[in-house]
Enzyme design. Sequence first.
Site, PDB file in Angstrom:
ATOM      1  N   ASP A 128      43.943  42.781  40.200  1.00 55.49           N
ATOM      2  CA  ASP A 128      42.669  42.146  39.807  1.00 55.49           C
ATOM      3  C   ASP A 128      41.591  43.216  39.657  1.00 55.49           C
ATOM      4  O   ASP A 128      41.772  44.356  40.070  1.00 55.49           O
ATOM      5  CB  ASP A 128      42.248  41.051  40.802  1.00 55.49           C
ATOM      6  CG  ASP A 128      42.401  41.459  42.266  1.00 55.49           C
ATOM      7  OD1 ASP A 128      42.520  42.682  42.543  1.00 55.49           O
ATOM      8  OD2 ASP A 128      42.396  40.572  43.135  1.00 55.49           O
ATOM      9  N   GLU A 172      40.950  31.699  42.588  1.00 55.66           N
ATOM     10  CA  GLU A 172      40.053  30.986  43.486  1.00 55.66           C
ATOM     11  C   GLU A 172      40.340  29.483  43.470  1.00 55.66           C
ATOM     12  O   GLU A 172      40.718  28.936  42.435  1.00 55.66           O
ATOM     13  CB  GLU A 172      38.609  31.218  43.031  1.00 55.66           C
ATOM     14  CG  GLU A 172      38.182  32.682  42.991  1.00 55.66           C
ATOM     15  CD  GLU A 172      37.814  33.231  44.351  1.00 55.66           C
ATOM     16  OE1 GLU A 172      38.682  33.288  45.243  1.00 55.66           O
ATOM     17  OE2 GLU A 172      36.649  33.608  44.527  1.00 55.66           O
ATOM     18  N   HIS A 194      42.678  32.330  48.616  1.00 59.82           N
ATOM     19  CA  HIS A 194      43.002  32.864  47.285  1.00 59.82           C
ATOM     20  C   HIS A 194      44.103  33.920  47.367  1.00 59.82           C
ATOM     21  O   HIS A 194      44.278  34.595  48.377  1.00 59.82           O
ATOM     22  CB  HIS A 194      41.750  33.391  46.563  1.00 59.82           C
ATOM     23  CG  HIS A 194      41.192  34.688  47.043  1.00 59.82           C
ATOM     24  ND1 HIS A 194      39.886  35.068  46.811  1.00 59.82           N
ATOM     25  CD2 HIS A 194      41.741  35.718  47.733  1.00 59.82           C
ATOM     26  CE1 HIS A 194      39.676  36.264  47.319  1.00 59.82           C
ATOM     27  NE2 HIS A 194      40.778  36.682  47.895  1.00 59.82           N
ATOM     28  N   ASN A 249      39.422  32.091  51.694  1.00 61.40           N
ATOM     29  CA  ASN A 249      39.462  30.756  51.094  1.00 61.40           C
ATOM     30  C   ASN A 249      40.859  30.417  50.581  1.00 61.40           C
ATOM     31  O   ASN A 249      41.030  29.482  49.809  1.00 61.40           O
ATOM     32  CB  ASN A 249      38.444  30.655  49.950  1.00 61.40           C
ATOM     33  CG  ASN A 249      38.727  31.662  48.835  1.00 61.40           C
ATOM     34  OD1 ASN A 249      39.632  32.496  48.957  1.00 61.40           O
ATOM     35  ND2 ASN A 249      37.964  31.592  47.769  1.00 61.40           N
TER      36      ASN A 249
HETATM   37  P1  PGA Z   1      41.263  41.696  52.806  1.00 60.25           P
HETATM   38  O1  PGA Z   1      41.116  40.857  51.453  1.00 60.25           O
HETATM   39  O2  PGA Z   1      42.645  42.295  52.773  1.00 60.25           O
HETATM   40  O3  PGA Z   1      40.193  42.756  52.705  1.00 60.25           O
HETATM   41  O4  PGA Z   1      41.093  40.745  53.937  1.00 60.25           O
HETATM   42  C1  PGA Z   1      42.081  39.912  51.099  1.00 60.25           C
HETATM   43  C2  PGA Z   1      41.617  39.118  49.921  1.00 60.25           C
HETATM   44  O5  PGA Z   1      40.433  38.761  49.829  1.00 60.25           O
HETATM   45  O6  PGA Z   1      42.450  38.787  49.066  1.00 60.25           O
END
Ligand code: PGA
Length: 239
Positions: free
Chosen positions: A67, A143, A138, A136
Site C-alpha cells: 500500500d 478499510e 484492516h 480497525n
Molecule cells: P502496525 O500497523 O504494524 O504499525 O500496528 C498495522 C496496520 O495498521 O496495518
Amino acid sequence: MKLIVTKNYAALSQEAALQIAIAVEAKPSAAIVVATGNTPVGAYEQLAALKAIGQFDPAKLTIFQLDEYLGLAADDKRTLWGWMERAFLTPLGLSPQKVVRLNTDTADAEATCRAYDSAVQAAGGFDLCILGLGPNGHLAFNEPPVEATSDTRVVTLTEESIESNSLYWGGRDQVPPQAMTAGLRPLLAAKLVILLVSGAKKRDILRRVMSGPVTGAVPASFLQLHANVIVIADKDAVA
Ligand code: PGA
C-alpha cells in the site's frame, strides 16, 4: 487459521522470520507482498540475520508493495515505499528494481491499480502475504466496510487509521487522507497468509478477527474463510 502465540515481540519476530524462510525455501521464486507498519519490522531484521548465515535467500523472489499514501512527493519521508526500502529491501540487499510498486505519483491511479493486479495475476497470484492488522481490522488499507472481492484501488482512510498512522509521523495532520491499497481479492487469493499481531492494543480486534462473524466490517475476518493462514501473535495480543 493456525494461531502461534509467542512470549513477546522478539519471539514473534523470530517465529515470523522462520515461517517466511520456510515458505521461501519451498518456493524460492515466490511472489510475496510485504507490509510496512511497526509490527513486521522485527521479522525483517531477523530475516536479514538468517540471510547472513545462509538460511534465507530472497534473490529469486518477486516482491510486491502492499500500500501507499496518495499525494506525497517521491522524496517525502512518509512514503510507505521509503519505509519498505528502509525496513525490508536495504537490510536484505534487494534492488528496488525487483519490486512491483504502487506508484501513487501518477495522473492515472486507476491504470496503476489495474497494472498491479495484472502483475499479480501474471505471477500466478501471491504465494505469500506478510500482513499486519489495523486497529480497525484492516488488511493493508482495506478499510471497513469492504467486500472480499475488492480489487486494488484508491481508498479514503478511516479516522481510526489516520489516528494509528499519526503515531508514525507525529500528528494526524501528517497522515495523507487517501491511499492506494492492494485489494482484498488478490490478498485473500494468496496461497499463504502470515498475519503478525503484537500488543494489548490489538487484543480485542484480534479476537474479533479470529472468532467473530465474518464481515466486511472487520476486513481481516475474511481470513477465517482462507485455508492457509498463520497468525503469529505475542501473548499480549491474545485474550
Ligand atoms: P502496525 O500497523 O504494524 O504499525 O500496528 C498495522 C496496520 O495498521 O496495518
